[in-house]
Design an enzyme around this catalytic site. Structure first.
Site, PDB file in Angstrom:
ATOM      1  N   ARG A  27       0.824  -1.225   0.000  1.00 26.94           N
ATOM      2  CA  ARG A  27       0.000   0.000   0.000  1.00 26.94           C
ATOM      3  C   ARG A  27       0.853   1.268   0.000  1.00 26.94           C
ATOM      4  O   ARG A  27       0.481   2.268   0.625  1.00 26.94           O
ATOM      5  CB  ARG A  27      -0.932   0.056   1.211  1.00 26.94           C
ATOM      6  CG  ARG A  27      -1.969  -1.003   1.275  1.00 26.94           C
ATOM      7  CD  ARG A  27      -3.287  -0.493   0.703  1.00 26.94           C
ATOM      8  NE  ARG A  27      -4.257  -1.563   0.703  1.00 26.94           N
ATOM      9  CZ  ARG A  27      -5.238  -1.683   1.596  1.00 26.94           C
ATOM     10  NH1 ARG A  27      -5.413  -0.764   2.506  1.00 26.94           N
ATOM     11  NH2 ARG A  27      -6.051  -2.696   1.533  1.00 26.94           N
ATOM     12  N   ARG A  31      -3.454   6.614   1.293  1.00 30.66           N
ATOM     13  CA  ARG A  31      -3.984   7.805   1.965  1.00 30.66           C
ATOM     14  C   ARG A  31      -3.027   8.534   2.892  1.00 30.66           C
ATOM     15  O   ARG A  31      -3.289   9.667   3.265  1.00 30.66           O
ATOM     16  CB  ARG A  31      -5.249   7.437   2.733  1.00 30.66           C
ATOM     17  CG  ARG A  31      -6.448   7.264   1.842  1.00 30.66           C
ATOM     18  CD  ARG A  31      -7.590   6.650   2.601  1.00 30.66           C
ATOM     19  NE  ARG A  31      -7.251   5.291   2.959  1.00 30.66           N
ATOM     20  CZ  ARG A  31      -8.075   4.430   3.567  1.00 30.66           C
ATOM     21  NH1 ARG A  31      -9.274   4.830   3.923  1.00 30.66           N
ATOM     22  NH2 ARG A  31      -7.694   3.205   3.841  1.00 30.66           N
ATOM     23  N   ARG A  40      -6.890  11.540  -5.605  1.00 33.83           N
ATOM     24  CA  ARG A  40      -8.141  10.818  -5.374  1.00 33.83           C
ATOM     25  C   ARG A  40      -9.329  11.779  -5.373  1.00 33.83           C
ATOM     26  O   ARG A  40     -10.388  11.468  -5.928  1.00 33.83           O
ATOM     27  CB  ARG A  40      -8.040  10.092  -4.035  1.00 33.83           C
ATOM     28  CG  ARG A  40      -9.220   9.227  -3.669  1.00 33.83           C
ATOM     29  CD  ARG A  40      -8.911   8.614  -2.321  1.00 33.83           C
ATOM     30  NE  ARG A  40      -9.959   7.785  -1.803  1.00 33.83           N
ATOM     31  CZ  ARG A  40     -11.009   8.229  -1.134  1.00 33.83           C
ATOM     32  NH1 ARG A  40     -11.160   9.533  -0.945  1.00 33.83           N
ATOM     33  NH2 ARG A  40     -11.896   7.390  -0.669  1.00 33.83           N
ATOM     34  N   ASP A  77      -6.963  -2.502  -7.051  1.00 27.50           N
ATOM     35  CA  ASP A  77      -7.443  -3.180  -5.852  1.00 27.50           C
ATOM     36  C   ASP A  77      -7.712  -4.637  -6.192  1.00 27.50           C
ATOM     37  O   ASP A  77      -8.002  -4.964  -7.346  1.00 27.50           O
ATOM     38  CB  ASP A  77      -8.730  -2.525  -5.335  1.00 27.50           C
ATOM     39  CG  ASP A  77      -8.996  -2.952  -3.902  1.00 27.50           C
ATOM     40  OD1 ASP A  77      -8.368  -2.373  -2.989  1.00 27.50           O
ATOM     41  OD2 ASP A  77      -9.788  -3.888  -3.680  1.00 27.50           O
ATOM     42  N   TYR A 154     -14.811 -11.929   0.280  1.00 24.75           N
ATOM     43  CA  TYR A 154     -15.540 -10.687   0.000  1.00 24.75           C
ATOM     44  C   TYR A 154     -16.793 -10.954  -0.826  1.00 24.75           C
ATOM     45  O   TYR A 154     -17.825 -10.311  -0.646  1.00 24.75           O
ATOM     46  CB  TYR A 154     -14.639  -9.690  -0.730  1.00 24.75           C
ATOM     47  CG  TYR A 154     -13.650  -9.018   0.186  1.00 24.75           C
ATOM     48  CD1 TYR A 154     -14.045  -7.952   0.991  1.00 24.75           C
ATOM     49  CD2 TYR A 154     -12.333  -9.438   0.262  1.00 24.75           C
ATOM     50  CE1 TYR A 154     -13.149  -7.322   1.838  1.00 24.75           C
ATOM     51  CE2 TYR A 154     -11.425  -8.828   1.108  1.00 24.75           C
ATOM     52  CZ  TYR A 154     -11.835  -7.763   1.895  1.00 24.75           C
ATOM     53  OH  TYR A 154     -10.955  -7.150   2.740  1.00 24.75           O
TER      54      TYR A 154
HETATM   55  O1  CP3 Z   1       0.150  -1.690  -2.446  1.00 25.83           O
HETATM   56  C1  CP3 Z   1      -0.242  -0.773  -3.208  1.00 25.83           C
HETATM   57  O2  CP3 Z   1       0.138   0.408  -3.105  1.00 25.83           O
HETATM   58  C2  CP3 Z   1      -1.133  -1.161  -4.380  1.00 25.83           C
HETATM   59  C3  CP3 Z   1      -2.516  -0.879  -4.248  1.00 25.83           C
HETATM   60  C4  CP3 Z   1      -3.414  -1.787  -3.431  1.00 25.83           C
HETATM   61  C5  CP3 Z   1      -4.615  -1.304  -2.858  1.00 25.83           C
HETATM   62  N1  CP3 Z   1      -5.285  -2.361  -2.320  1.00 25.83           N
HETATM   63  C6  CP3 Z   1      -5.056   0.094  -2.884  1.00 25.83           C
HETATM   64  C7  CP3 Z   1      -6.137   0.523  -1.970  1.00 25.83           C
HETATM   65  C8  CP3 Z   1      -3.348  -3.157  -3.170  1.00 25.83           C
HETATM   66  C9  CP3 Z   1      -2.255  -4.155  -3.512  1.00 25.83           C
HETATM   67  C10 CP3 Z   1      -4.552  -3.511  -2.476  1.00 25.83           C
HETATM   68  C11 CP3 Z   1      -4.873  -4.895  -2.078  1.00 25.83           C
HETATM   69  C12 CP3 Z   1      -6.051  -5.160  -1.247  1.00 25.83           C
HETATM   70  N2  CP3 Z   1      -7.285  -4.571  -1.306  1.00 25.83           N
HETATM   71  C13 CP3 Z   1      -6.106  -6.188  -0.270  1.00 25.83           C
HETATM   72  C14 CP3 Z   1      -4.985  -7.167   0.025  1.00 25.83           C
HETATM   73  C15 CP3 Z   1      -3.958  -6.575   0.932  1.00 25.83           C
HETATM   74  C16 CP3 Z   1      -4.426  -6.392   2.360  1.00 25.83           C
HETATM   75  O3  CP3 Z   1      -4.516  -5.229   2.768  1.00 25.83           O
HETATM   76  O4  CP3 Z   1      -4.646  -7.394   3.041  1.00 25.83           O
HETATM   77  C17 CP3 Z   1      -7.391  -6.168   0.300  1.00 25.83           C
HETATM   78  C18 CP3 Z   1      -7.900  -7.072   1.392  1.00 25.83           C
HETATM   79  C19 CP3 Z   1      -8.131  -5.152  -0.378  1.00 25.83           C
HETATM   80  C20 CP3 Z   1      -9.573  -4.792  -0.176  1.00 25.83           C
HETATM   81  C21 CP3 Z   1      -9.703  -3.386   0.252  1.00 25.83           C
HETATM   82  N3  CP3 Z   1      -9.495  -2.289  -0.592  1.00 25.83           N
HETATM   83  C22 CP3 Z   1     -10.040  -2.882   1.527  1.00 25.83           C
HETATM   84  C23 CP3 Z   1     -10.329  -3.749   2.741  1.00 25.83           C
HETATM   85  C24 CP3 Z   1     -10.039  -1.485   1.427  1.00 25.83           C
HETATM   86  C25 CP3 Z   1     -10.397  -0.475   2.500  1.00 25.83           C
HETATM   87  C26 CP3 Z   1      -9.150  -0.256   3.278  1.00 25.83           C
HETATM   88  C27 CP3 Z   1      -9.234   0.848   4.268  1.00 25.83           C
HETATM   89  O5  CP3 Z   1      -8.219   0.974   4.974  1.00 25.83           O
HETATM   90  O6  CP3 Z   1     -10.247   1.570   4.338  1.00 25.83           O
HETATM   91  C28 CP3 Z   1      -9.658  -1.132   0.105  1.00 25.83           C
HETATM   92  C29 CP3 Z   1      -9.481   0.235  -0.441  1.00 25.83           C
HETATM   93  C30 CP3 Z   1      -8.091   0.612  -0.876  1.00 25.83           C
HETATM   94  N4  CP3 Z   1      -7.316  -0.136  -1.710  1.00 25.83           N
HETATM   95  C31 CP3 Z   1      -7.399   1.822  -0.580  1.00 25.83           C
HETATM   96  C32 CP3 Z   1      -6.177   1.783  -1.279  1.00 25.83           C
HETATM   97  C33 CP3 Z   1      -5.115   2.835  -1.349  1.00 25.83           C
HETATM   98  C34 CP3 Z   1      -7.932   2.985   0.249  1.00 25.83           C
HETATM   99  C35 CP3 Z   1      -9.003   3.587  -0.570  1.00 25.83           C
HETATM  100  C36 CP3 Z   1      -9.160   5.072  -0.442  1.00 25.83           C
HETATM  101  O7  CP3 Z   1      -8.413   5.826  -1.107  1.00 25.83           O
HETATM  102  O8  CP3 Z   1     -10.082   5.467   0.265  1.00 25.83           O
END
Ligand code: CP3
Length: 358
Positions: A27, A31, A40, A77, A154
């Protein structure tokens, strides 16, 4: 094809010597960076950001402009795949991901099919190609997918869950239905990752974020089995270069040997296991990625540097086969300057260890 000018990440995954230990952060575009929040806001929403290749490319590069990271990761994502399968992904502020049509009925499960990535996920392939052009062979680009089991969590729960009640009920009562979902999803993941590789991804990572919630036998049957199938279906070489794969099961430390035998090149570790012990257990079969606690980044720069050194020291002599990372995604509350302390400490200390012949 020419290797990136900084190919330390690819070399470490293949257990070849490097001048320093490469580092990137799960990640890393997110944010905690004000410039990410700005892009964003311009995109309108997280999904619009993912679906706009120009903006996805812009945020992918943001952490690389700030820090000396050794790899870029596609901005997207894991839930784009179930979205392309017709489940209707959306994000609500503060609540995380949700699906409009979670998999609840047997007919919907029987109807499921693997999407053509060049059609329904074209925006991801366009982003990969655009990021590769923008990187201009500076550092390698990582592509990724969720594991079949994590995606199924999910798809069945319809959102993040604290107890996985619905999917575990299905796992115990109707394993045939869950196997069907996992089988279709594994096909979808193979096609999706191979399309990313064709579009320019130089390594791929499978995020099995929820595999660690399973009982040991269930992990083998419902998560690891399908990851093995995905790994067996991946393109292994592109333009004469090996395309290494990383498997990350959060909470998978107990099953390390089995994961190392799954057909991957590297195993991602969360922070609960000592990396030196993990290295002894896998015995050089695979490279390791990880594994400092992401919460370390809330501490002072001196503490952060000391904790980074502890992980490198624990990994031990002849520091080949180690990619430094966090044990899970970086928190949105991380002060951005603290990341500089971590990245610089990894580079400096790993060079020192090599000079000392350790
Ligand atoms: O690593 C990176 O920089 C690449 C981008 C990336 C994102 N999500 C961006 C993201 C990657 C590799 C993911 C993978 C992902 N997404 C996983 C596997 C890794 C882990 O964390 O276990 C999972 C379970 C998800 C599903 C997901 N997407 C969730 C649970 C959320 C909400 C997270 C939160 O903290 O609120 C997301 C959204 C998400 N994906 C964000 C980002 C930067 C935040 C979204 C925003 O800008 O509001």
């Amino acid at each position: 094809m020419t290797r990136p000018s900084n190919d330390t990440f690819l070399r470490a995954l293949l257990k070849q010597p490097t001048a320093h230990t490469p580092v990137w952060l799960m990640r890393q575009a997110g944010r905690y960076l004000p410039e990410y929040r700005e892009t964003r806001a311009r995109a309108g929403s997280f999904m619009q950001l993912c679906k706009n290749p120009g903006l996805a490319c812009e945020v992918t590069l943001q952490p690389l402009a700030r820090y000396e990271l050794d790899a870029a990761i596609l901005f997207s994502d894991i839930l784009t795949v179930p979205d392309a399968m017709g489940l209707g992904l959306y994000f609500t502020d503060g609540e995380g991901p949700r699906f409009e049509r979670p998999l609840r009925e047997e007919w919907a499960i029987r109807d499921l099919s693997a999407p053509d990535p060049w059609d329904h996920l074209r925006y991801v392939m366009d982003a990969v190609a655009e990021i590769r052009r923008a990187l201009n062979n500076s550092v390698p680009l990582i592509g990724f997918s969720g594991s079949p089991y994590t995606l199924a969590c999910y798809m069945v729960e319809g959102a993040s869950s604290s107890d996985y009640r619905r999917i575990k009920t299905m796992l115990y009562d109707r394993p045939d239905l869950l196997h069907h979902i996992l089988s279709v999803t594994a096909d979808a993941v193979i096609a999706y990752l191979n399309a990313q590789i064709e579009s320019g991804a130089q390594a791929v990572m499978i995020f099995d974020s929820w595999g660690g919630s399973l009982a040991a036998a269930a992990y083998e049957e419902f998560s690891l089995h399908y990851m093995r199938r995905v790994l067996a279906g991946l393109i292994k070489e592109k333009d004469g270069e090996r395309v290494p794969s990383i498997v990350f099961t959060k909470g998978g430390g107990l099953w390390l040997e089995a994961i190392a035998d799954s057909g991957c090149d590297a195993v991602g570790l969360d922070w609960t296991i000592d990396i030196g012990e993990a290295r002894r257990r896998v015995g050089g079969r695979v490279a390791l990625q990880g594994n400092v606690d992401p919460a370390v980044l809330f501490a002072s720069p001196e503490t952060i540097a000391a904790e980074a050194r502890k992980v490198l020291d624990s990994y031990g002599p002849e520091q080949t086969g180690h990619v430094f990372n966090l044990g899970h995604g970086i928190s949105q509350f991380t002060p951005p300057d603290n990341v500089t302390a971590l990245v610089d400490a990894v580079h400096q200390h790993s060079r020192t260890l090599r000079l000392q012949g350790r």
